[in-house]
Design a protein around this motif. Sequence first.
Motif, PDB file in Angstrom:
ATOM      1  N   HIS A   1      -1.005  -5.235   5.875  1.00 17.68           N
ATOM      2  CA  HIS A   1      -0.294  -6.016   6.887  1.00 17.68           C
ATOM      3  C   HIS A   1      -1.152  -6.272   8.135  1.00 17.68           C
ATOM      4  O   HIS A   1      -0.860  -7.171   8.902  1.00 17.68           O
ATOM      5  CB  HIS A   1       1.070  -5.405   7.225  1.00 17.68           C
ATOM      6  N   TYR A   2      -2.255  -5.506   8.307  1.00 14.87           N
ATOM      7  CA  TYR A   2      -3.121  -5.800   9.454  1.00 14.87           C
ATOM      8  C   TYR A   2      -3.713  -7.209   9.364  1.00 14.87           C
ATOM      9  O   TYR A   2      -3.980  -7.836  10.368  1.00 14.87           O
ATOM     10  CB  TYR A   2      -4.234  -4.741   9.582  1.00 14.87           C
TER      11      TYR A   2
ATOM     12  N   LYS B   1      -1.837  -9.904  11.206  1.00 15.90           N
ATOM     13  CA  LYS B   1      -1.724  -9.880  12.669  1.00 15.90           C
ATOM     14  C   LYS B   1      -2.508 -11.055  13.266  1.00 15.90           C
ATOM     15  O   LYS B   1      -3.601 -11.374  12.815  1.00 15.90           O
ATOM     16  CB  LYS B   1      -2.236  -8.555  13.231  1.00 15.90           C
TER      17      LYS B   1
ATOM     18  N   GLN C   1      -2.844  -5.038  19.528  1.00  9.57           N
ATOM     19  CA  GLN C   1      -1.555  -4.657  20.038  1.00  9.57           C
ATOM     20  C   GLN C   1      -1.745  -3.584  21.087  1.00  9.57           C
ATOM     21  O   GLN C   1      -2.772  -2.920  21.072  1.00  9.57           O
ATOM     22  CB  GLN C   1      -0.626  -4.148  18.918  1.00  9.57           C
TER      23      GLN C   1
ATOM     24  N   HIS D   1      -6.440  -0.628   6.575  1.00  4.46           N
ATOM     25  CA  HIS D   1      -6.426  -1.415   7.813  1.00  4.46           C
ATOM     26  C   HIS D   1      -7.774  -1.414   8.556  1.00  4.46           C
ATOM     27  O   HIS D   1      -8.296  -2.461   8.909  1.00  4.46           O
ATOM     28  CB  HIS D   1      -5.349  -0.901   8.776  1.00  4.46           C
TER      29      HIS D   1
ATOM     30  N   GLU E   1      -1.764   5.439  17.737  1.00  2.00           N
ATOM     31  CA  GLU E   1      -0.302   5.357  17.759  1.00  2.00           C
ATOM     32  C   GLU E   1       0.239   6.536  18.554  1.00  2.00           C
ATOM     33  O   GLU E   1      -0.311   7.627  18.474  1.00  2.00           O
ATOM     34  CB  GLU E   1       0.248   5.427  16.336  1.00  2.00           C
TER      35      GLU E   1
ATOM     36  N   ASP F   1      -4.167   6.622   4.823  1.00  2.00           N
ATOM     37  CA  ASP F   1      -3.050   5.822   5.338  1.00  2.00           C
ATOM     38  C   ASP F   1      -3.542   4.642   6.174  1.00  2.00           C
ATOM     39  O   ASP F   1      -2.940   3.569   6.144  1.00  2.00           O
ATOM     40  CB  ASP F   1      -2.156   6.732   6.198  1.00  2.00           C
TER      41      ASP F   1
ATOM     42  N   LYS G   1      -2.195   9.691  15.002  1.00  4.46           N
ATOM     43  CA  LYS G   1      -0.799   9.749  15.437  1.00  4.46           C
ATOM     44  C   LYS G   1      -0.739  10.577  16.710  1.00  4.46           C
ATOM     45  O   LYS G   1      -1.599  11.427  16.951  1.00  4.46           O
ATOM     46  CB  LYS G   1       0.063  10.439  14.368  1.00  4.46           C
TER      47      LYS G   1
ATOM     48  N   ARG H   1       8.416  12.036   7.493  1.00  8.51           N
ATOM     49  CA  ARG H   1       7.514  11.395   6.524  1.00  8.51           C
ATOM     50  C   ARG H   1       6.627  12.401   5.797  1.00  8.51           C
ATOM     51  O   ARG H   1       5.630  12.019   5.199  1.00  8.51           O
ATOM     52  CB  ARG H   1       6.592  10.401   7.241  1.00  8.51           C
TER      53      ARG H   1
ATOM     54  N   LYS I   1       0.831  -1.182   0.000  1.00 13.74           N
ATOM     55  CA  LYS I   1       0.000   0.000   0.000  1.00 13.74           C
ATOM     56  C   LYS I   1       0.875   1.244   0.000  1.00 13.74           C
ATOM     57  O   LYS I   1       2.049   1.132   0.374  1.00 13.74           O
ATOM     58  CB  LYS I   1      -0.939   0.010   1.211  1.00 13.74           C
TER      59      LYS I   1
HETATM   60  C1  BG6 Z   1       1.163   1.656   8.074  1.00 12.40           C
HETATM   61  C2  BG6 Z   1       1.002   3.149   8.009  1.00 12.40           C
HETATM   62  O1  BG6 Z   1       0.406   1.039   7.063  1.00 12.40           O
HETATM   63  O2  BG6 Z   1       0.740   1.179   9.319  1.00 12.40           O
HETATM   64  C3  BG6 Z   1       1.766   3.816   9.126  1.00 12.40           C
HETATM   65  O3  BG6 Z   1       1.479   3.639   6.756  1.00 12.40           O
HETATM   66  C4  BG6 Z   1       1.396   3.211  10.459  1.00 12.40           C
HETATM   67  O4  BG6 Z   1       1.501   5.218   9.140  1.00 12.40           O
HETATM   68  C5  BG6 Z   1       1.490   1.682  10.412  1.00 12.40           C
HETATM   69  O5  BG6 Z   1       2.281   3.714  11.434  1.00 12.40           O
HETATM   70  C6  BG6 Z   1       0.944   1.077  11.687  1.00 12.40           C
HETATM   71  O6  BG6 Z   1       1.200  -0.298  11.690  1.00 12.40           O
HETATM   72  P1  BG6 Z   1       1.253  -1.101  13.058  1.00 12.40           P
HETATM   73  O7  BG6 Z   1       1.435  -2.524  12.627  1.00 12.40           O
HETATM   74  O8  BG6 Z   1       2.392  -0.553  13.824  1.00 12.40           O
HETATM   75  O9  BG6 Z   1      -0.071  -0.855  13.720  1.00 12.40           O
END
Ligand code: BG6
Length: 489
Positions: free
Chosen positions: A177-178, A181, A377, A239, A215, A234, A343, A222, A147
């Motif tokens: 990537h979520y 998990k 998480q 996700h 987060e 994002d 963030k 960035r 992505k």
């Molecule tokens: C990414 C985003 O896809 O996921 C980032 O681009 C974000 O901005 C990250 O920090 C968060 O991933 P995780 O696995 O740390 O929750």
Amino acid sequence: PTAHAADLVVFGGTGDLSMRKLLPALYHSDRDGRLAPETRIIAMSRGGLDDADFRGKVEADVRPGLHADDAEGWDRFLGRLHHVTADVAGDARTHPGWGRLARMLAGREDVDRIFYLASPPMTFGPFCRAAHAAGLVTPRSRVVLEKPLGRDLEGARGINDEVGAIFEERQIFRIDHYLGKETVQNLLVLRFANAFLEPIWNSLWIDHVQITAAESVGTPGRRGYYDHAGALRDMVQNHLLQLLCLVAMEPPARNDRESIRDEKVKVLQALRPISGTEADRFTVRGQYAAGEVDGRAVPGYLDEPDKTPPTDASRHVETFTAIRAEVKNWRWAGVPFYLRTGKRMPYRRSEIVVQFKDVPHSIFPGGSPNRLVLRLQPSEGIHLHIMAKEPGAGDVVPRPVPLSLSFADTFRARVPEAYERLLTDVLAGNPTLFMRRDEVEAAWTWIDPIIATWESRDALPEPYAAGTSGPAAARELLGRSGRAWHEED
Ligand code: BG6
């Protein structure tokens, strides 16, 4: 199953994602015996490195974070690594690197060939065309796309068309990537391998759902990416919507590559569109100002250190968003799904909270409705808050207590990083946990009108101090119907 031998070509192979996520995940896969002996990892970048330079870089930059104290295993891993210097600008076929790659791959047509594009989306089409022109795309090839897949529906369609002109859909793996998990996959097991939840998993019993990805990190360095992305593109488009799909989907008939994705896409298509004044009412945008996180003073978004100075786009970009979504179907009619991500919030925490309704008639004083918390998480677990009697001989007082499952304590196994799971699936050719073209496009179809409304408004995102849980409007989004965000640990 024994892993197939593969040539894994990582474009952007010396970049941040590759060094921080992919190479560590591949090392762990190798250590756990999930890479076939002949598997090779070929990093491609403009960096002008040879194999020895690249191995040295991985030794210096990646190994320290891995606790790779098994020297033999580490050497075997290093031995798999190669580097090819090449680019996709201009006529890629004339770059000597592509010739070298072709020679390296020659004679290995019976080996799975994976092109992992850990590079910006504008390179996806050119890369695929160059690989095709160099004769490298075999029927056993797959391509993995990171992505973001575009900035809107039109952009995503353009990329999908370009990649789709070279690869068939079955060969295209779009990463979110979520989905790698553990808790996210566990959600499917929880919902579909237990009998007791399904009968109450609907609007009769569930008051609302909250999905939070908070987060504490900011976005230093960035700006170039983030100014044009923002929290909605994002995090939410991919996700959070994927999590929503897994909570809301109907039970699939089979656990196979298409059945689950078929059900997810139906959820996305059932999302009630939000635009215009409804977007004003049901969405919140915030941007962090200076504040304090973990006892440390941090700058606001506009003052983050970066090589590019802030522009007008920086002032308008949201680093926080909260949305009240609705899934318009029989199961979920009237149940709000609150999504929230930001963030520089006070903590790093991703979770899904399913808030049940109260008992229809209470015979005790006090009490509070059941709540199921799926924590992704920092510490993966499932917590079901039930009412229990407080011990004592006096009045019966119900008290909420959690029934808690901590994966770390229960299974006593290392919880693999999301990328390990996803790379294993790519190598095995299993696309179940990857996004299909129609899913990505359905997600953008819902996101686009929200962005269009935001862009048509003069107002800037509402500021929130770094280290707080977003602007006041985010609390109001739930507060006006008497609800509140789940903030407990
Ligand atoms: C990414 C985003 O896809 O996921 C980032 O681009 C974000 O901005 C990250 O920090 C968060 O991933 P995780 O696995 O740390 O929750």
